[in-house]
Design an enzyme around this catalytic site. Structure first.
Site, PDB file in Angstrom:
ATOM      1  N   LYS A  28       0.861  -1.189   0.000  1.00 32.90           N
ATOM      2  CA  LYS A  28       0.000   0.000   0.000  1.00 32.90           C
ATOM      3  C   LYS A  28       0.884   1.221   0.000  1.00 32.90           C
ATOM      4  O   LYS A  28       2.034   1.163   0.462  1.00 32.90           O
ATOM      5  CB  LYS A  28      -0.884   0.019   1.256  1.00 32.90           C
ATOM      6  CG  LYS A  28      -2.123   0.865   1.103  1.00 32.90           C
ATOM      7  CD  LYS A  28      -3.214   0.117   0.376  1.00 32.90           C
ATOM      8  CE  LYS A  28      -4.487   0.890   0.249  1.00 32.90           C
ATOM      9  NZ  LYS A  28      -5.565   0.046  -0.317  1.00 32.90           N
TER      10      LYS A  28
HETATM   11  P1  NAD Z   1     -13.284   7.482  -2.682  1.00 28.49           P
HETATM   12  O1  NAD Z   1     -12.307   8.538  -2.337  1.00 28.49           O
HETATM   13  O2  NAD Z   1     -13.687   7.294  -4.098  1.00 28.49           O
HETATM   14  O3  NAD Z   1     -14.637   7.711  -1.835  1.00 28.49           O
HETATM   15  C1  NAD Z   1     -14.664   7.858  -0.443  1.00 28.49           C
HETATM   16  C2  NAD Z   1     -16.049   8.312  -0.048  1.00 28.49           C
HETATM   17  O4  NAD Z   1     -16.125   8.347   1.382  1.00 28.49           O
HETATM   18  C3  NAD Z   1     -16.398   9.736  -0.530  1.00 28.49           C
HETATM   19  O5  NAD Z   1     -17.758   9.777  -0.866  1.00 28.49           O
HETATM   20  C4  NAD Z   1     -16.141  10.580   0.718  1.00 28.49           C
HETATM   21  O6  NAD Z   1     -16.870  11.806   0.718  1.00 28.49           O
HETATM   22  C5  NAD Z   1     -16.639   9.622   1.771  1.00 28.49           C
HETATM   23  N1  NAD Z   1     -16.189   9.927   3.115  1.00 28.49           N
HETATM   24  C6  NAD Z   1     -14.959  10.327   3.525  1.00 28.49           C
HETATM   25  N2  NAD Z   1     -14.974  10.516   4.863  1.00 28.49           N
HETATM   26  C7  NAD Z   1     -16.227  10.234   5.279  1.00 28.49           C
HETATM   27  C8  NAD Z   1     -16.865  10.250   6.540  1.00 28.49           C
HETATM   28  N3  NAD Z   1     -16.221  10.609   7.626  1.00 28.49           N
HETATM   29  N4  NAD Z   1     -18.182   9.889   6.595  1.00 28.49           N
HETATM   30  C9  NAD Z   1     -18.849   9.537   5.482  1.00 28.49           C
HETATM   31  N5  NAD Z   1     -18.296   9.489   4.266  1.00 28.49           N
HETATM   32  C10 NAD Z   1     -17.005   9.850   4.174  1.00 28.49           C
HETATM   33  O7  NAD Z   1     -12.696   6.141  -2.040  1.00 28.49           O
HETATM   34  P2  NAD Z   1     -13.043   4.654  -2.467  1.00 28.49           P
HETATM   35  O8  NAD Z   1     -12.084   4.224  -3.494  1.00 28.49           O
HETATM   36  O9  NAD Z   1     -14.513   4.519  -2.679  1.00 28.49           O
HETATM   37  O10 NAD Z   1     -12.617   3.865  -1.142  1.00 28.49           O
HETATM   38  C11 NAD Z   1     -13.513   3.750  -0.028  1.00 28.49           C
HETATM   39  C12 NAD Z   1     -13.007   2.622   0.866  1.00 28.49           C
HETATM   40  O11 NAD Z   1     -12.977   1.411   0.129  1.00 28.49           O
HETATM   41  C13 NAD Z   1     -11.598   2.788   1.434  1.00 28.49           C
HETATM   42  O12 NAD Z   1     -11.544   2.174   2.695  1.00 28.49           O
HETATM   43  C14 NAD Z   1     -10.748   2.000   0.452  1.00 28.49           C
HETATM   44  O13 NAD Z   1      -9.536   1.567   1.041  1.00 28.49           O
HETATM   45  C15 NAD Z   1     -11.673   0.854   0.171  1.00 28.49           C
HETATM   46  N6  NAD Z   1     -11.415   0.140  -1.075  1.00 28.49           N
HETATM   47  C16 NAD Z   1     -11.414   0.792  -2.280  1.00 28.49           C
HETATM   48  C17 NAD Z   1     -11.196   0.057  -3.442  1.00 28.49           C
HETATM   49  C18 NAD Z   1     -11.244   0.688  -4.815  1.00 28.49           C
HETATM   50  O14 NAD Z   1     -11.115  -0.049  -5.802  1.00 28.49           O
HETATM   51  N7  NAD Z   1     -11.461   1.983  -4.950  1.00 28.49           N
HETATM   52  C19 NAD Z   1     -10.956  -1.310  -3.362  1.00 28.49           C
HETATM   53  C20 NAD Z   1     -10.991  -1.938  -2.124  1.00 28.49           C
HETATM   54  C21 NAD Z   1     -11.232  -1.194  -0.983  1.00 28.49           C
END
Ligand code: NAD
Length: 411
Positions: A102
């Site tokens: 990561k």
């Molecule tokens: P992203 O940046 O696209 O979206 C994050 C979302 O969370 C946004 O809508 C943001 O406004 C919201 N957010 C942030 N802080 C918040 C809070 N305190 N309360 C409510 N909402 C809040 O990120 P993502 O890629 O969707 O990733 C989200 C999670 O999923 C992370 O934990 C990431 O590690 C995990 N993840 C992502 C992927 C991927 O392919 N993108 C894969 C596996 C896991």
């Protein structure tokens, strides 16, 4: 609780279950290699600001390290190490030929212009490029990074090593990205929910979901649950707050609203709610899809009112929160099973780049469903046979695979 300690405490239960040797626990809990870099960036006003970045390779016994890069003001060494560790278990559980890593930069990207973001990404890539490569360590998007950021990483890496599309995944399709990668994590969460729904008698059609986070994972998941599974998504939130509509939100319209840069709490097709209120809503599926540690003893684990927690985010439940949910009989579909769709399609993207052959979107979705269903079935059966939670079963399967690879390599 820190990302590292979350990963460590959940590890112990599974390691005890499979009688893992002490020396192997030490290998599997420690990072293989970690780098911290200072990243000077010329800002638009001429100043130079210095950011701190990390790339941590947790384990590479089963293949090149694989893991996203996040830009977040709270990203630190400990969080990145915890997330790199989860990537090792996730790739092992999916049985794809990668290890775990990561990366991240401690920065609030919302405060940067697009050009500043590009300069930050290029400079960070230069500083960690010694660790990267299609057979060493392959980055992907994570919180606050996207296909454009991956395109800059690819360009920077390729300027030194020649055109190397397999050096990064989650790229734009026109630069060698895979069809279906953008929605893959959300789609994968839905596929796992479909399996669970069938096995445990909670039909998806007409069921009610609450989703924290409306970004890549939460946004695509909400769209797909409504469009393809007939789920009512009754509430979602983003960093500024949430919105609820007991009859189901109009997700396509809400996505268009969010795409225009507006907070979901300003959506008029529902009632505004606070972050705390989101956790009190009664639903079938509660999906944290934002940040880590949000389901915990202090805030909500004793009061959450859902049939199943589905971990769309990485490490959204603290170990104590997890124990409380277990005592209350609320099952949890753990992160590295539920959200593994992204890394799985990243694997297909990497394979397509190496083969110089493009798959259709249908093929990607078909393979994704098959890979996730196989992993889900393995976890379900192990959990049943050994009388443990899905999380412990998923950990145990992953640990066994990584430990076996380490032993075969002579460790
Ligand atoms: P992203 O940046 O696209 O979206 C994050 C979302 O969370 C946004 O809508 C943001 O406004 C919201 N957010 C942030 N802080 C918040 C809070 N305190 N309360 C409510 N909402 C809040 O990120 P993502 O890629 O969707 O990733 C989200 C999670 O999923 C992370 O934990 C990431 O590690 C995990 N993840 C992502 C992927 C991927 O392919 N993108 C894969 C596996 C896991």
């Amino acid at each position: 609780m820190s990302g590292k300690s979350i990963a460590a405490s959940q590890f112990d239960r599974a390691a005890n279950l499979i009688n893992l040797e002490d020396y192997m626990r030490r290998i599997l809990l420690s990072p293989f290699r970690e780098v911290q870099v200072e990243v000077p960036v010329r800002m638009d006003d001429g100043r130079i600001e210095v950011f701190t970045g990390y790339r941590i390779q947790h384990n590479g016994a089963r293949g090149p390290c694989k893991g996203g890069i996040r830009y977040h003001p709270e990203a630190d060494h400990d969080e990145i190490l915890g997330l790199a560790t989860i990537m090792t278990w996730k790739t092992a559980l999916m049985d794809i030929p990668f290890g775990g890593s990561k990366g991240g930069v401690t920065v609030d990207p919302k405060k940067l212009s697009r050009l500043e973001l590009e300069r930050l990404t290029r400079r960070f890539t230069q500083r960690i490029s010694i660790m990267l490569g299609p057979y060493r360590d392959v980055p992907a998007p994570d919180v606050n990074t996207n296909a454009q950021v991956m395109a800059w990483i690819l360009d920077e890496y390729s300027s030194r090593h020649g055109y190397t599309p397999a050096a990064v995944t989650g790229k734009p399709v026109s630069l060698g990205g895979s069809l279906g990668r953008d929605e893959a994590t959300g789609r994968g969460v839905m596929y796992v929910m479909m399996e669970y729904a069938r096995d445990f008698g909670i039909p998806l059609k007409g069921s009610r979901a609450v989703i924290q986070g409306f970004g890549n994972v939460g946004g695509h998941l909400a769209r797909l649950l409504v469009a393809e599974s007939g789920v009512q998504v009754i509430a979602v939130s983003d960093v500024d707050g949430g919105v609820v509509n007991d009859h189901g939100l109009d997700i396509p319209a809400l996505l268009a609203h969010a795409a225009a840069g507006k907070p979901v709490s300003e959506w008029t097709g529902g009632k505004r709610i606070t972050h705390a209120e989101l956790w009190t809503l009664s639903c079938d599926w509660l999906v944290p899809a934002a940040l880590g540690g949000v389901i915990n003893k202090e805030d909500n684990a004793r009061t959450i009112d859902c049939k199943v927690v589905v971990e769309g985010a990485n490490a959204p439940t603290t170990p104590i929160g997890d124990r409380i949910l277990e005592e209350r009989g609320i099952p949890v579909i753990p992160d590295f099973l539920a959200n593994a769709g992204g890394v799985t399609v990243s694997y297909y993207e990497w394979a397509q780049n190496l083969q110089q052959y493009r798959w259709t979107h249908e093929q990607v979705n078909r393979e994704l469903r098959a890979t996730l269903t196989k992993a889900y079935t393995g976890v379900r059966d192990f959990a049943k046979q050994r009388g443990v939670t899905f999380r412990t079963a998923a950990y145990a399967i992953a640990l066994q695979r990584v430990a076996e690879a380490e032993r075969l390599r002579g460790n």
